[in-house]
Design a protein around this motif. Structure first.
Motif, PDB file in Angstrom:
ATOM      1  N   LEU A 108       0.831  -1.201   0.000  1.00 56.88           N
ATOM      2  CA  LEU A 108       0.000   0.000   0.000  1.00 56.88           C
ATOM      3  C   LEU A 108       0.869   1.257   0.000  1.00 56.88           C
ATOM      4  CD1 LEU A 108      -2.856   1.134   0.083  1.00 56.88           C
ATOM      5  CD2 LEU A 108      -2.773   1.000   2.584  1.00 56.88           C
ATOM      6  N   HIS A 109       1.910   1.262   0.818  1.00 53.61           N
ATOM      7  CA  HIS A 109       2.768   2.448   0.904  1.00 53.61           C
ATOM      8  C   HIS A 109       3.506   2.665  -0.426  1.00 53.61           C
ATOM      9  CE1 HIS A 109       2.928   1.610   5.499  1.00 53.61           C
ATOM     10  NE2 HIS A 109       1.727   1.895   5.056  1.00 53.61           N
ATOM     11  N   TYR A 110       3.957   1.567  -1.025  1.00 51.17           N
ATOM     12  CA  TYR A 110       4.678   1.673  -2.297  1.00 51.17           C
ATOM     13  C   TYR A 110       3.758   2.281  -3.369  1.00 51.17           C
ATOM     14  CZ  TYR A 110       7.544   0.302  -6.290  1.00 51.17           C
ATOM     15  OH  TYR A 110       8.295   0.315  -7.439  1.00 51.17           O
ATOM     16  N   LEU A 111       2.531   1.775  -3.446  1.00 54.37           N
ATOM     17  CA  LEU A 111       1.605   2.267  -4.476  1.00 54.37           C
ATOM     18  C   LEU A 111       1.211   3.717  -4.199  1.00 54.37           C
ATOM     19  CD1 LEU A 111      -0.627  -0.933  -4.694  1.00 54.37           C
ATOM     20  CD2 LEU A 111       0.900  -0.099  -6.496  1.00 54.37           C
ATOM     21  N   GLN A 112       1.002   4.017  -2.921  1.00 52.84           N
ATOM     22  CA  GLN A 112       0.578   5.387  -2.587  1.00 52.84           C
ATOM     23  C   GLN A 112       1.701   6.391  -2.829  1.00 52.84           C
ATOM     24  OE1 GLN A 112      -1.000   4.882   1.378  1.00 52.84           O
ATOM     25  NE2 GLN A 112      -3.084   4.647   0.615  1.00 52.84           N
ATOM     26  N   ALA A 113       2.952   5.908  -2.868  1.00 50.60           N
ATOM     27  CA  ALA A 113       4.080   6.812  -3.139  1.00 50.60           C
ATOM     28  C   ALA A 113       4.207   7.083  -4.640  1.00 50.60           C
ATOM     29  CB  ALA A 113       5.370   6.225  -2.590  1.00 50.60           C
ATOM     30  N   ASP A 114       3.241   6.549  -5.409  1.00 53.59           N
ATOM     31  CA  ASP A 114       3.137   6.855  -6.833  1.00 53.59           C
ATOM     32  C   ASP A 114       4.412   6.493  -7.603  1.00 53.59           C
ATOM     33  OD1 ASP A 114       1.852   7.684  -9.036  1.00 53.59           O
ATOM     34  OD2 ASP A 114       2.038   9.841  -8.668  1.00 53.59           O
ATOM     35  N   LEU A 135      -8.657  -0.173   0.314  1.00 48.54           N
ATOM     36  CA  LEU A 135      -7.496   0.718   0.270  1.00 48.54           C
ATOM     37  C   LEU A 135      -6.554   0.332  -0.874  1.00 48.54           C
ATOM     38  CD1 LEU A 135      -6.619   0.854   4.084  1.00 48.54           C
ATOM     39  CD2 LEU A 135      -7.892   2.522   2.737  1.00 48.54           C
ATOM     40  N   ALA A 139      -5.443   2.228  -4.797  1.00 46.90           N
ATOM     41  CA  ALA A 139      -4.020   2.597  -4.929  1.00 46.90           C
ATOM     42  C   ALA A 139      -3.410   1.881  -6.135  1.00 46.90           C
ATOM     43  CB  ALA A 139      -3.265   2.231  -3.655  1.00 46.90           C
ATOM     44  N   THR A 140      -3.865   0.660  -6.402  1.00 48.71           N
ATOM     45  CA  THR A 140      -3.347  -0.112  -7.540  1.00 48.71           C
ATOM     46  C   THR A 140      -3.784   0.535  -8.857  1.00 48.71           C
ATOM     47  OG1 THR A 140      -3.491  -2.100  -6.202  1.00 48.71           O
ATOM     48  CG2 THR A 140      -3.260  -2.431  -8.563  1.00 48.71           C
ATOM     49  N   GLY A 142      -4.474   3.508  -9.380  1.00 48.14           N
ATOM     50  CA  GLY A 142      -3.768   4.788  -9.508  1.00 48.14           C
ATOM     51  C   GLY A 142      -2.356   4.639 -10.057  1.00 48.14           C
ATOM     52  N   CYS A 143      -1.779   3.459  -9.941  1.00 45.82           N
ATOM     53  CA  CYS A 143      -0.396   3.231 -10.416  1.00 45.82           C
ATOM     54  C   CYS A 143      -0.359   2.532 -11.763  1.00 45.82           C
ATOM     55  CB  CYS A 143       0.370   2.381  -9.412  1.00 45.82           C
ATOM     56  SG  CYS A 143       1.132   3.388  -8.162  1.00 45.82           S
TER      57      CYS A 143
END
Ligand SMILES: C[S@@+](CC[C@H](N)C(=O)[O-])C[C@H]1O[C@@H](n2cnc3c(N)ncnc32)[C@H](O)[C@@H]1O
Length: 231
Positions: A108-114, A135, A139-140, A142-143
Motif C-alpha cells: 500500500l505504501h509503495y503504491l501510494q508513493a506513486d 485501500l 491505490a493499484t 492509480g499506479c
C-alpha cells in the motif's frame, strides 16, 4: 517467553533462510499462479507481448515469478515485498537477471508513493488478499497506465468447502511455517462477486474470475484467479 515477530511473514522468511543460504538460481521455465506446479495458466495471462513493459509484483517472496517474467519475456519487472529478508533472498537468487529489481516495501505504501505507472500489476498469493481491498485496489488502479492490467491469485474462499460470508471483513487464518508451526494472520476471503464489486468501485472494468483446483485431488477449488483492466 514467547518469541514475537514484526509479522508472520518475517518469521516465515527467517526460517527459510535458516535452512541454508539463498543461492543464485536459473529463472523458472514457467510462471505459477497456483500451489500446484505446472498446472493452470502461465505468463500468457499477463499479455502476449511484454517486452519492455513495466510490470510490478505485489508480495514477490523469493522472486521466482518475477524472475521468469524478466528473463523469458523481456519485461522490466519490479518485485516488492513487505519483508526485507525476503527481498534479500530474492536478490540472492535472481540479482543477476537483467530487467529485474526487488524492493522492500508494504504494497500500500509503495503504491501510494506513486512509483508508477506500470502496464501490468500482479500478485500471486501475495499482498492482494492480505491488505484491505478498499485501500489497496484504488491505490493499484492509480499506479496503472491506461489500458493497464491487474491479475491476482488468492486462496479460494471455498477451499475448505465453506461458502464465503457475504461481508467484506477479513477472516482469521494461519500461516504454516517451514517448521510446521502456525502463526495467525488475517485474510480477505471474498467471493468472486465481492471482489468484482471492490474492483469496479476502485475504477476497474472487464473483471473476470476463474477457480482452479488441485488436479486429481480434492473436491474444492484451491485458487481464485482474477483479471481486471483499467480502461
Ligand atoms: C505466500 S507468499 C507468496 C510469494 C510469491 N508471490 C510466490 O508466489 O512465491 C506471500 C508474500 O507476500 C508478502 N506480503 C505480505 N503482506 C504484504 C504487504 N502488505 N506488502 C507487500 N508484501 C506483502 C509476504 O512477505 C510474502 O513474501
Amino acid at each position: 517467553m514467547a518469541t514475537t515477530y514484526p509479522s508472520p511473514w518475517h518469521a516465515h522468511a527467517l526460517q527459510r533462510l535458516a535452512s541454508g543460504p539463498a543461492e543464485p538460481l536459473t529463472p523458472p521455465a514457467r510462471m505459477e499462479w497456483t500451489p500446484h506446479r505446472a498446472h493452470g495458466p502461465g505468463a500468457e495471462l499477463l499479455g502476449t507481448e511484454l517486452r519492455g513493459r513495466r510490470v510490478l509484483e505485489l508480495g514477490c517472496g523469493p522472486g521466482h515469478n518475477a524472475a521468469h517474467l524478466a528473463h523469458r519475456t523481456g519485461a522490466r519487472v519490479t518485485g516488492i515485498d513487505l519483508v526485507g529478508l525476503q527481498v534479500r533472498r530474492a536478490r540472492s537468487h535472481y540479482g543477476h537477471v537483467a530487467g529485474l529489481s526487488f524492493t522492500a516495501a508494504h504494497a500500500l505504501h509503495y503504491l501510494q508513493a506513486d512509483q508508477g505507472p506500470f502496464d501490468v500489476i500482479y500478485s500471486v498469493f501475495g499482498a492482494i488478499g492480505l491488505v484491505a481491498p478498499e485501500l489497496l485496489l484504488p491505490a493499484t488502479v492509480g499506479c496503472l497506465a491506461g489500458l493497464g492490467l491487474l491479475v491476482f491469485a488468492v486462496p479460494h474462499p471455498r477451499r475448505h468447502g465453506r461458502s464465503p460470508g457475504p461481508g467484506t471483513y477479513p477472516h482469521r487464518d494461519f500461516l504454516a511455517l517451514p517448521d510446521r508451526s502456525r502463526l495467525p494472520l488475517v485474510r480477505w476471503e471474498l467471493a468472486p462477486s465481492a471482489w468484482a464489486r471492490h474492483l469496479r468501485r476502485a475504477g476497474f472494468t472487464h473483471v473476470t474470475s476463474q477457480a482452479i483446483g488441485n488436479p486429481g485431488k480434492g473436491r474444492w477449488p484451491t485458487t481464485l484467479l482474477i483479471t481486471a483492466y483499467k480502461l
